[in-house]
Design an enzyme around this catalytic site. Structure first.
Site, PDB file in Angstrom:
ATOM      1  N   GLU A   1      -2.138  -9.107   4.137  1.00 14.40           N
ATOM      2  CA  GLU A   1      -1.946  -9.663   5.702  1.00 14.40           C
ATOM      3  C   GLU A   1      -3.632  -9.786   6.208  1.00 14.40           C
ATOM      4  OE1 GLU A   1      -1.472  -5.041   5.832  1.00 14.40           O
ATOM      5  OE2 GLU A   1      -1.275  -6.707   4.629  1.00 14.40           O
TER       6      GLU A   1
ATOM      7  N   HIS B   1      -3.774  -5.099   0.722  1.00 15.71           N
ATOM      8  CA  HIS B   1      -3.168  -5.593   1.897  1.00 15.71           C
ATOM      9  C   HIS B   1      -3.332  -7.296   2.167  1.00 15.71           C
ATOM     10  CE1 HIS B   1      -2.684  -1.623   4.269  1.00 15.71           C
ATOM     11  NE2 HIS B   1      -3.715  -1.205   3.527  1.00 15.71           N
TER      12      HIS B   1
ATOM     13  N   CYS C   1       0.895  -1.066  -0.163  1.00 13.90           N
ATOM     14  CA  CYS C   1      -0.021   0.136  -0.020  1.00 13.90           C
ATOM     15  C   CYS C   1       0.978   1.310  -0.006  1.00 13.90           C
ATOM     16  CB  CYS C   1      -1.050   0.040   1.287  1.00 13.90           C
ATOM     17  SG  CYS C   1      -2.311   1.117   0.807  1.00 13.90           S
TER      18      CYS C   1
END
Length: 510
Positions: free
Chosen positions: A169, A167, A79
């Site tokens: 994660e 993202h 990002c």
């Protein structure tokens, strides 16, 4: 040396989640502030630049020393990290016409790119940015796109440097863990040797080398962190560990006696100290949440110092500090992450104690502490306990604290927690407790009108406490518990249930 992935923190709410995802893949990683970079050493296998609340277009936007890492080890920008790289090397980052938050789907994936092996076309990803990359430098290749984001991912030609504007994660990115595994295992070449057993072996060896034959004092709380820390220290130095369990008058009902009994079976050298009156006196008439925390921490240190002087030759103070505590405390002294609360167990020792600090768990997240505890053979009754705040019920009694308020809340909390266990809901909840509100409400009991206290029940699901959602407990259960509390706890005539998530709320009310 332990193979390591460095994560440069630019202040994203998801930075710790990146670290946890890597740890789940049995790869050790460390989070460091972007403005305190670490020189490369042989054991650093790769670097990740996190997201950030900043825009690369802001004058005060973070500007890391990317030249320390780019082209020398594999580098992944997430990002903001991706936008910084694109902007820094001649691309263009502009405000998005539509702010890109939430779910998106990849409609182009370069399946020849090592980073994207196993990442599917139409795979859902999670966006969270107000800017977007409009132009990439000449030596950057696009590797994935969505319908709204042309440059959702890129790779630098002839270099293991990558950037993605989503993202991986977060759970909502369906193939995110596959992408991270591709990066750290296939590209960085990590061996995935970071396991509870390896942590125990390495930590015990380090503790023996660090402490030698010195004596260590450790304050036990009855919780998972301090118990695992004590067990590791006990295995390293045996009888040279002296544990002190202080009753601050803010524990759960019967907890002081129950915890002391549970430690007998672990072979730990534990002394119980009843200091309720000192804490109540220190807290008298104080309503401010932060001041209450500091008073509780200060009185604890006074009591602990008094008891530690009775242990001749003590050189070390053992603490159950875990990694989120360290990260949040570092942020308060110059790092980029927002500080949520103060921790009186991180760097808060007064000079007069003259003890060196040993923190065997300071690199672990909560779920990792539990895995280590199970590998150490600690009973599940301790390992499976819900987290309990250091200041105890002191931050669950809103306003000033009195012995009578503590009694009321202990009774309410006991009914709630025991009810969760009886209904076999306890293990489905990450943390639960009751909050005594500074509110009195009108009620009717029998034929009489009452004007008594209200309590709020709180139960959340989480993995590490960084984010949490309220638990959808059965209505029948809540009805039963509410009725039991009102009928059995004098002073309570109203029960509420907290349905706030974190963020925007926190788990505790103070």
């Amino acid at each position: 040396m332990q193979e390591t992935i460095l994560i440069l923190d630019f202040g994203s709410q998801y930075t710790q989640l990146i670290a946890r995802r890597l740890r789940e893949l049995n790869v050790y990683c460390e989070i460091i502030p972007w403005n305190k970079p670490r020189e490369l050493t042989e054991n650093i296998k790769g670097v990740i630049f996190s997201g950030s609340p900043f825009s690369v277009r802001d004058e005060k936007s973070p500007v890391p020393q990317i030249e320390l890492y780019k082209g020398k080890v594999p580098l992944l920008g997430v990002c903001f990290g991706a936008q910084f790289m694109a902007n820094h090397f001649g691309g263009e980052v502009l405000p998005s016409k539509i702010r890109e938050y939430g779910r998106a789907n990849l409609d182009f994936v370069d399946d020849t790119c090592d980073l994207l092996k196993g990442v599917r076309i139409n795979s859902q990803v999670w966006m969270s940015h107000g800017d977007t990359i409009k132009k990439i430098p000449a030596d950057f290749d696009v590797i994935c796109s969505t319908s709204d984001v042309e440059y959702a991912g890129f790779k630098v030609k002839n270099e293991a440097t990558y950037g993605i504007q989503f993202h991986p994660e977060v759970y909502h990115s369906e193939d995110g863990q596959q992408l991270l595994k591709n990066f750290i295992v296939e590209i960085c070449g990590c061996q995935q040797t970071w396991t509870p057993d390896s942590f125990i072996d390495v930590t015990i060896a380090k503790l023996r080398e660090q402490i030698g034959t010195d004596r260590v004092i450790l304050g036990l709380s009855g919780g998972v962190d301090s118990t695992v820390a004590a067990t590791l220290l006990h295995q390293a130095i045996g009888e040279n560990l002296y544990c002190i369990f202080v009753d601050n008058g803010l524990l759960r009902k019967n907890e002081f006696e129950a915890v002391l009994e549970s430690y007998k079976g672990l072979g730990l050298n534990v002394k119980g100290v009843n200091a309720k009156d000192k804490f109540y006196a220190g807290l008298a008439n104080e309503k401010d949440p932060e001041k209450k925390r500091k008073i509780i921490g200060g009185v604890f240190i006074d009591v602990f110092d008094e008891e530690s002087k009775k242990v001749e030759g003590a050189m070390w103070l053992g603490q159950g500090t875990i990694y989120p505590d360290v990260i949040e405390s570092v942020s308060a002294t110059g790092g980029p992450s927002a500080t949520i609360k103060s921790h009186h167990n991180v760097g808060g020792l007064p000079d007069f104690m003259k003890l060196k600090v040993v923190e065997p768990l300071k690199l672990l997240f909560k779920d990792e502490v539990r895995r280590v505890g199970r590998a150490l053979g600690i009973p599940e009754a301790i390992i499976g306990r819900h987290p309990f705040p250091g200041p105890g019920l002191g931050i669950r009694i809103l306003g000033d604290i009195t012995a009578e308020k503590v009694r009321i809340l202990q009774e309410v909390d006991y009914i709630f927690i025991e009810g969760l266990k009886k209904w076999k809901l306890y293990d489905d909840v990450w943390q639960a407790g009751a909050i005594l509100l500074p509110v009195q409400t009108v009620g009717v009991m029998g034929d009489e009108r009452t004007y008594e206290n209200a309590v709020a029940l709180r139960a959340v699901s989480s993995t590490d406490g960084m984010t949490a959602d309220w638990c959808h407990l059965p209505y029948d259960f809540l009805a039963k518990i509410s009725n039991e509390i009102i009928n059995n706890v004098k002073g309570i005539n109203r029960v509420t249930y907290d349905i706030s998530s974190k963020p925007p709320a926190t788990i505790e009310w103070e």
